[in-house]
Design a protein around this motif. Structure first.
Motif, PDB file in Angstrom:
ATOM      1  N   LEU A 151       0.803  -1.218   0.000  1.00 41.31           N
ATOM      2  CA  LEU A 151       0.000   0.000   0.000  1.00 41.31           C
ATOM      3  C   LEU A 151       0.842   1.276   0.000  1.00 41.31           C
ATOM      4  N   VAL A 152       2.000   1.237   0.667  1.00 43.30           N
ATOM      5  CA  VAL A 152       2.773   2.481   0.838  1.00 43.30           C
ATOM      6  C   VAL A 152       4.158   2.391   0.197  1.00 43.30           C
ATOM      7  N   TRP A 153       4.349   1.502  -0.766  1.00 40.78           N
ATOM      8  CA  TRP A 153       5.687   1.307  -1.317  1.00 40.78           C
ATOM      9  C   TRP A 153       6.212   2.554  -2.007  1.00 40.78           C
ATOM     10  N   ARG A 154       5.338   3.347  -2.614  1.00 42.85           N
ATOM     11  CA  ARG A 154       5.805   4.556  -3.290  1.00 42.85           C
ATOM     12  C   ARG A 154       6.383   5.560  -2.297  1.00 42.85           C
ATOM     13  N   ASP A 155       5.712   5.739  -1.169  1.00 38.06           N
ATOM     14  CA  ASP A 155       6.216   6.653  -0.141  1.00 38.06           C
ATOM     15  C   ASP A 155       7.531   6.148   0.445  1.00 38.06           C
ATOM     16  N   LEU A 156       7.599   4.851   0.719  1.00 41.59           N
ATOM     17  CA  LEU A 156       8.830   4.282   1.257  1.00 41.59           C
ATOM     18  C   LEU A 156       9.972   4.370   0.248  1.00 41.59           C
ATOM     19  N   LEU A 157       9.647   4.222  -1.012  1.00 43.25           N
ATOM     20  CA  LEU A 157      10.665   4.315  -2.054  1.00 43.25           C
ATOM     21  C   LEU A 157      11.214   5.733  -2.142  1.00 43.25           C
ATOM     22  N   ALA A 158      10.334   6.732  -2.084  1.00 41.19           N
ATOM     23  CA  ALA A 158      10.778   8.129  -2.106  1.00 41.19           C
ATOM     24  C   ALA A 158      11.659   8.430  -0.898  1.00 41.19           C
ATOM     25  N   HIS A 159      11.291   7.896   0.246  1.00 44.01           N
ATOM     26  CA  HIS A 159      12.089   8.111   1.460  1.00 44.01           C
ATOM     27  C   HIS A 159      13.436   7.408   1.372  1.00 44.01           C
ATOM     28  N   ALA A 160      13.470   6.247   0.742  1.00 42.66           N
ATOM     29  CA  ALA A 160      14.720   5.498   0.617  1.00 42.66           C
ATOM     30  C   ALA A 160      15.707   6.215  -0.294  1.00 42.66           C
ATOM     31  N   PHE A 161      15.218   6.803  -1.392  1.00 39.98           N
ATOM     32  CA  PHE A 161      16.104   7.459  -2.349  1.00 39.98           C
ATOM     33  C   PHE A 161      16.569   8.830  -1.870  1.00 39.98           C
ATOM     34  N   ASP A 162      15.650   9.643  -1.351  1.00 40.37           N
ATOM     35  CA  ASP A 162      15.995  11.012  -0.975  1.00 40.37           C
ATOM     36  C   ASP A 162      15.068  11.487   0.143  1.00 40.37           C
ATOM     37  N   PRO A 163      15.455  11.286   1.406  1.00 41.08           N
ATOM     38  CA  PRO A 163      14.599  11.695   2.521  1.00 41.08           C
ATOM     39  C   PRO A 163      14.298  13.194   2.530  1.00 41.08           C
ATOM     40  N   VAL A 164      15.265  14.009   2.104  1.00 41.08           N
ATOM     41  CA  VAL A 164      15.054  15.463   2.100  1.00 41.08           C
ATOM     42  C   VAL A 164      13.971  15.839   1.097  1.00 41.08           C
ATOM     43  N   GLN A 165      14.060  15.293  -0.115  1.00 48.83           N
ATOM     44  CA  GLN A 165      13.051  15.554  -1.129  1.00 48.83           C
ATOM     45  C   GLN A 165      11.689  15.012  -0.699  1.00 48.83           C
ATOM     46  N   ALA A 166      11.693  13.849  -0.052  1.00 45.34           N
ATOM     47  CA  ALA A 166      10.439  13.271   0.426  1.00 45.34           C
ATOM     48  C   ALA A 166       9.771  14.189   1.440  1.00 45.34           C
ATOM     49  N   ARG A 167      10.580  14.803   2.302  1.00 39.26           N
ATOM     50  CA  ARG A 167      10.035  15.731   3.285  1.00 39.26           C
ATOM     51  C   ARG A 167       9.494  16.986   2.603  1.00 39.26           C
ATOM     52  N   MET A 168      10.169  17.442   1.565  1.00 36.87           N
ATOM     53  CA  MET A 168       9.750  18.656   0.860  1.00 36.87           C
ATOM     54  C   MET A 168       8.422  18.467   0.128  1.00 36.87           C
ATOM     55  N   ILE A 169       8.124  17.265  -0.318  1.00 36.70           N
ATOM     56  CA  ILE A 169       6.871  17.042  -1.034  1.00 36.70           C
ATOM     57  C   ILE A 169       5.734  16.650  -0.092  1.00 36.70           C
ATOM     58  N   GLY A 170       6.009  16.737   1.216  1.00 35.98           N
ATOM     59  CA  GLY A 170       4.941  16.565   2.192  1.00 35.98           C
ATOM     60  C   GLY A 170       4.839  15.205   2.847  1.00 35.98           C
ATOM     61  N   LEU A 171       5.773  14.310   2.581  1.00 37.90           N
ATOM     62  CA  LEU A 171       5.718  12.992   3.214  1.00 37.90           C
ATOM     63  C   LEU A 171       6.183  13.076   4.666  1.00 37.90           C
ATOM     64  N   ARG A 172       5.583  12.302   5.505  1.00 35.04           N
ATOM     65  CA  ARG A 172       5.956  12.271   6.930  1.00 35.04           C
ATOM     66  C   ARG A 172       7.126  11.294   7.084  1.00 35.04           C
ATOM     67  N   THR A 173       8.322  11.811   6.889  1.00 33.55           N
ATOM     68  CA  THR A 173       9.508  10.961   6.823  1.00 33.55           C
ATOM     69  C   THR A 173       9.808  10.266   8.151  1.00 33.55           C
ATOM     70  N   THR A 174       9.518  10.943   9.263  1.00 33.19           N
ATOM     71  CA  THR A 174       9.763  10.304  10.560  1.00 33.19           C
ATOM     72  C   THR A 174       8.871   9.082  10.731  1.00 33.19           C
ATOM     73  N   LEU A 175       7.612   9.227  10.331  1.00 36.55           N
ATOM     74  CA  LEU A 175       6.687   8.101  10.405  1.00 36.55           C
ATOM     75  C   LEU A 175       7.125   6.973   9.480  1.00 36.55           C
ATOM     76  N   LEU A 176       7.596   7.327   8.287  1.00 40.40           N
ATOM     77  CA  LEU A 176       8.065   6.304   7.350  1.00 40.40           C
ATOM     78  C   LEU A 176       9.300   5.590   7.892  1.00 40.40           C
ATOM     79  N   HIS A 177      10.197   6.361   8.501  1.00 43.13           N
ATOM     80  CA  HIS A 177      11.435   5.792   9.049  1.00 43.13           C
ATOM     81  C   HIS A 177      11.127   4.756  10.131  1.00 43.13           C
ATOM     82  N   TYR A 178      10.351   5.174  11.118  1.00 43.36           N
ATOM     83  CA  TYR A 178      10.062   4.259  12.220  1.00 43.36           C
ATOM     84  C   TYR A 178       9.050   3.190  11.815  1.00 43.36           C
TER      85      TYR A 178
END
Length: 267
Positions: A151-178
């Motif tokens: 269900l969330v592979w796209r968000d996890l993939l964005a976080h895996a490649f570039d956490p900074v960019q993922a945060r800039m596009i509105g993803l909750r990177t801390t939630l994805l990390h943990y």
């Protein structure tokens, strides 16, 4: 001839071994794709080792071993993250120190308490001894992990490649990390009764590494990783019957062989 080839499938303990492998392989393989891309291979290794003290303490306290394993895995992951954020030590060094310390603690506790629990089964698994309860527990946990990843592979993939960019596009990177750490711990818990603590790392790294060598797109990478894990699992168990060897190490050898073939193919 056909009857001889199908002989391993006629024994209930072999049927359970095949079934539990089919249940846990997809979730472990999907997760391995993220671990390989994110550079978290050592995290998977560390977490699989660090659950030992939780398992032993849970047994001593009379609570389900899965609860102790999950708690220990999260303590290791969160503790390593805290140390890394508040020191100059790099992540691989922190993980090496923390997981080896927790693994040593688990062995010490195990030797100090009276128990009929076999350490070999915790470390190397007991695929030929799994029962209906193990199948249900592993299947439900692995199924939930696989569903979340799907269900969330796209968000996890964005976080895996570039956490900074993922945060800039509105993803909750801390939630994805943990969240990824929680999924990792849950997957290891699902594999406790079959693959075991030490050999779980093969299912968490090798399928993703094989798929990384053979594909260029992430959806294809996840599909190839799942196929590799299933093929190695079924082949390893089948071969172990005729070789009279333990299934889990035979599966690891199958995964290693597949990795070497993929590596030679890319050479």
């Amino acid at each position: 001839m056909i009857d001889a080839l199908l002989l391993p499938f006629q024994f209930p303990f072999m049927q359970n071994a095949f079934l539990i492998t089919v249940l846990i392989a997809p979730a472990a393989a999907m997760l391995s794709a993220f671990l390989v891309l994110k550079g978290w291979s050592l995290m998977g290794d560390a977490t699989s080792h660090a659950v030992l003290p939780g398992v032993v303490l849970a047994y001593a306290a009379g609570i389900p071993l899965l609860i102790g394993a999950f708690a220990a895995g999260m303590v290791m992951a969160l503790g390593a993250g805290f140390i890394q954020e508040h020191s100059r030590v790099k992540q691989d060094t922190v993980l090496g120190v923390v997981f080896s310390g927790m693994f040593g603690l688990g062995v010490v506790i195990y030797t100090r308490i009276e128990t009929d629990m076999h350490l070999d089964h915790i470390l190397f698994g007991n695929m030929l001894g799994v029962g209906a309860g193990d199948l249900w527990t592993s299947g439900l946990i692995a199924g939930a992990v696989a569903l979340v990843l799907a269900l969330v592979w796209r968000d996890l993939l964005a976080h895996a490649f570039d956490p900074v960019q993922a945060r800039m596009i509105g993803l909750r990177t801390t939630l994805l990390h943990y969240g990824l750490l929680i999924l990792l711990s849950a997957t290891i818990v699902a594999m406790l009764s079959s693959v075991g603590i030490i050999l779980a790392i093969a299912f968490l790294i090798a399928p993703g590494a094989i798929a990384f060598l053979l594909t260029r797109r992430f959806p294809a990478m996840m599909a190839v990783a799942v196929a590799a894990a299933l093929l190695a699992g079924v082949t390893g168990i089948y071969a172990s019957f005729w070789l009279d060897s333990a299934p889990a190490p035979t599966i690891v050898l199958a995964l290693m062989t597949m990795f070497l073939i993929a590596l030679l193919r890319r050479a």
